[in-house]
Every structure is written in C-alpha cells, then in structure tokens.
Design an enzyme around this catalytic site. Structure first.
Site, PDB file in Angstrom:
ATOM      1  N   HIS A 179       0.842  -1.185   0.000  1.00 43.54           N
ATOM      2  CA  HIS A 179       0.000   0.000   0.000  1.00 43.54           C
ATOM      3  C   HIS A 179       0.890   1.252   0.000  1.00 43.54           C
ATOM      4  O   HIS A 179       2.046   1.207   0.425  1.00 43.54           O
ATOM      5  CB  HIS A 179      -0.906   0.017   1.223  1.00 43.54           C
ATOM      6  CG  HIS A 179      -2.117  -0.869   1.104  1.00 43.54           C
ATOM      7  ND1 HIS A 179      -3.223  -0.732   1.906  1.00 43.54           N
ATOM      8  CD2 HIS A 179      -2.391  -1.894   0.275  1.00 43.54           C
ATOM      9  CE1 HIS A 179      -4.129  -1.643   1.580  1.00 43.54           C
ATOM     10  NE2 HIS A 179      -3.643  -2.361   0.598  1.00 43.54           N
ATOM     11  N   GLU A 229       0.998   3.909   1.887  1.00 42.94           N
ATOM     12  CA  GLU A 229       1.556   4.355   3.156  1.00 42.94           C
ATOM     13  C   GLU A 229       2.732   3.479   3.604  1.00 42.94           C
ATOM     14  O   GLU A 229       3.719   3.972   4.145  1.00 42.94           O
ATOM     15  CB  GLU A 229       0.492   4.337   4.262  1.00 42.94           C
ATOM     16  CG  GLU A 229      -0.734   5.190   3.988  1.00 42.94           C
ATOM     17  CD  GLU A 229      -1.860   4.376   3.353  1.00 42.94           C
ATOM     18  OE1 GLU A 229      -1.604   3.625   2.385  1.00 42.94           O
ATOM     19  OE2 GLU A 229      -3.006   4.495   3.833  1.00 42.94           O
ATOM     20  N   CYS A 244      -6.218   2.111   5.849  1.00 40.74           N
ATOM     21  CA  CYS A 244      -6.813   0.833   6.274  1.00 40.74           C
ATOM     22  C   CYS A 244      -6.159   0.412   7.596  1.00 40.74           C
ATOM     23  O   CYS A 244      -5.261   1.084   8.089  1.00 40.74           O
ATOM     24  CB  CYS A 244      -6.566  -0.221   5.185  1.00 40.74           C
ATOM     25  SG  CYS A 244      -4.862  -0.866   5.159  1.00 40.74           S
ATOM     26  N   CYS A 295      -2.262   0.055   7.391  1.00 40.74           N
ATOM     27  CA  CYS A 295      -1.524   1.312   7.281  1.00 40.74           C
ATOM     28  C   CYS A 295      -1.688   2.169   8.531  1.00 40.74           C
ATOM     29  O   CYS A 295      -0.756   2.865   8.942  1.00 40.74           O
ATOM     30  CB  CYS A 295      -1.938   2.030   6.015  1.00 40.74           C
ATOM     31  SG  CYS A 295      -1.470   1.081   4.537  1.00 40.74           S
TER      32      CYS A 295
END
Lengths: 172, 172
Positions: free
Chosen positions: B62, B64, B92, B95
């Site tokens: 992801h 992040e 999410c 993260c």
C-alpha cells in the site's frame, strides 16, 4: 481457543507453530523482540519472518509482514486464500490489517499481547464483519513457549545482558 | 477537520498533498487503485509511495507502507517522530498500524474510506489512548481531488477501460 473449525491436523499445527517459534528464537538471538511467523500452503511453509525492526531500522519489519510478503512472492499472488498464518504473539493493528488485506482465512497465534494485540486483546479486527474478509482465529497454540521467549528476552534486557542496543527511551 | 494543532503552514499542506495526489495518479496510470502517500520531514519529502498491489502481487504494498519504509531508509531510523504523513485516502488497518508503529505524530488524509478506513470511518485507531502512541489527524485535505481520482478509476474499470486486469472475482 477458536471461533470455528480447524483445517489442519493437530500434528500440522504443532509443527507449524514450532517453525514460527524457531523464527522467533532467531530474532531473539540477534537482539530483536522474539516474535516469529510462518505462512503455510498445502502443508508446506511458503513464507517465514521474524521481527527485524532494529536491524533494518524499518517500522514495518514485523514477523507477519515479512512472512506474508514472502508467501506472496512464493505463490506469485497477493491473495493467500488457501493459506494459514502462524505467529507466536497476537498480531498488532498493522499485522492484523495485512492478514485481512492478504485474505488469509485462518490464523493461529501463541500468546496474547495485552498492550497492542488487535485480534483478541484491544480489538477483534479479524472477526469484524464490516471488512470484506473474515478470519478464523485459533489462539493459545504453544502459548507458554511463545510467552517464555518474550519473558526471558525482556528479563535479559533489564539485566543488561540483551544483545540489542535499544535507542534512548525506546519502548520495546 | 482535526483533533489538534497543525504544525505545517497551509502552503506546506497544500504542496505535500499535491505530491501525494501525484503518487496516486501514477498508481492510476498503471491500473492500480489510485492511492498515494508521502512522508515529510523538515519540510522535505523523505518517503513516497503509491499502491502497487497488483503489479507486485504483494498484499502489503500500500502507498503508506511504501512511503513509511522509504522514510525509514532515508532517515535511517524506524522512528518517524518528527514527520508528517500525507495520504489521499483514509488508511486501512494495516496502514493505520504502520503509522502507529513508526510513531508518526501527524497524519493528513483526503477522502474517507467507508469500507476499510480505520482512522475515522470504522475505527479511530490513531486516537486510541491504549496504544503507546497517539496521532493528530487532519482530514478532508484536497478531499474532492482524492475522491475524484478514485471515482474516475472505478468508472473506467466498470466501463472496461481500466488498464489493470483484476483477477476473477476480485473486489478492488
């Protein structure tokens, strides 16, 4: 101990958690907080990981992240829908989230982490219907061995025999 | 919009979120869900990331996570205590947990994610006193631009013009 059925035999569970404990012991032997994980697919280990935060100086280097990422590479897919994850200590929010993101259907862990665990202790993220994935959780697998690794590690740190050199003020 | 003070100037916030939006646009241009992130230290970008799950076939890739991991490498420490993270969409659980683990004190995000967001939508993980770290959250930064990127991406997917080739049955 569990919220649903167990897809592995007891012997497989024992073997897989022993492998995760081996990973944890490697972390401890290099002065990292001793947490280890493995990902199993078709009865074989497809991902291994141990906590390597200090050596890597990377906040994302938890055992579960490394094991999931390796399993993704091994199986060449981000979807670990036919896999089981074993980890010695209850996952934190980051690792609980990675388990959900990887669609892992079954998680086995050893001892709870009352300070940061988000599978049973502070939250029950893996069993939240609002996410697009739910996980069957088995806890207490080789709980004493997992907890003892942690207890002995922190005892050694307090007694100044730890191999790691945590930075000033670091909360391990 | 925020639960505490803002340490950056409005111009810095605008510039940093524009950089995160650029990262998101890169993801979208290669057929990934368009989410981008940057980590700022002393007014400079020290980590960048965009969602790369499909190309990498890695569930942990992801925006992040990539930005945090790069910032860790740039600054040679897992502790990002003097940093700010900007991300186009609400983080999410994975993260959010990485933000806590990296001790990032301040997060700016664009649009909420009602399905998986754990900063404001489903949970407020970053503001939970039980963790050993709390985060100041600013939301709604360039919200419309962040949301439009997502909306247009999924519209193109539905119309069969998406560049990605999601696997069968994939929930994007």
């Amino acid at each position: 101990m569990t919220n649903d059925k167990q897809t592995l035999t007891d012997a497989q569970v024992e073997w897989a958690m022993a492998a995760a404990l081996q990973e944890a012991a490697i972390a401890g032997s290099v002065g990292e907080v001793p947490i280890g994980a493995v990902v199993i697919h078709d009865g074989e280990i497809v991902g291994r990981g141990y906590n390597l935060r200090e050596h890597a100086q990377d906040a994302t280097m938890h055992a579960e992240i490394m094991a999931i990422s390796e399993a993704n590479r091994t199986l060449n897919t981000w979807r670990l829908e036919d896999c089981q994850l074993f980890v010695t200590i209850e996952p934190c929010p980051m690792c609980s989230g990675a388990i959900i993101n990887a669609r892992i259907p079954e998680v086995y862990f050893g001892a709870r982490d009352p300070k940061a665990g988000t599978v049973r202790s502070l939250y029950q993220l893996l069993e939240d219907d609002r996410f697009n994935h739910r996980v069957t959780v088995h806890e207490g697998i080789e709980e004493q061995a997992a907890a003892d690794l942690m207890k002995n590690f922190f005892k050694a740190i307090r007694q100044g025999r730890g191999k790691a050199k945590p930075r000033g003020g670091q909360k391990l």
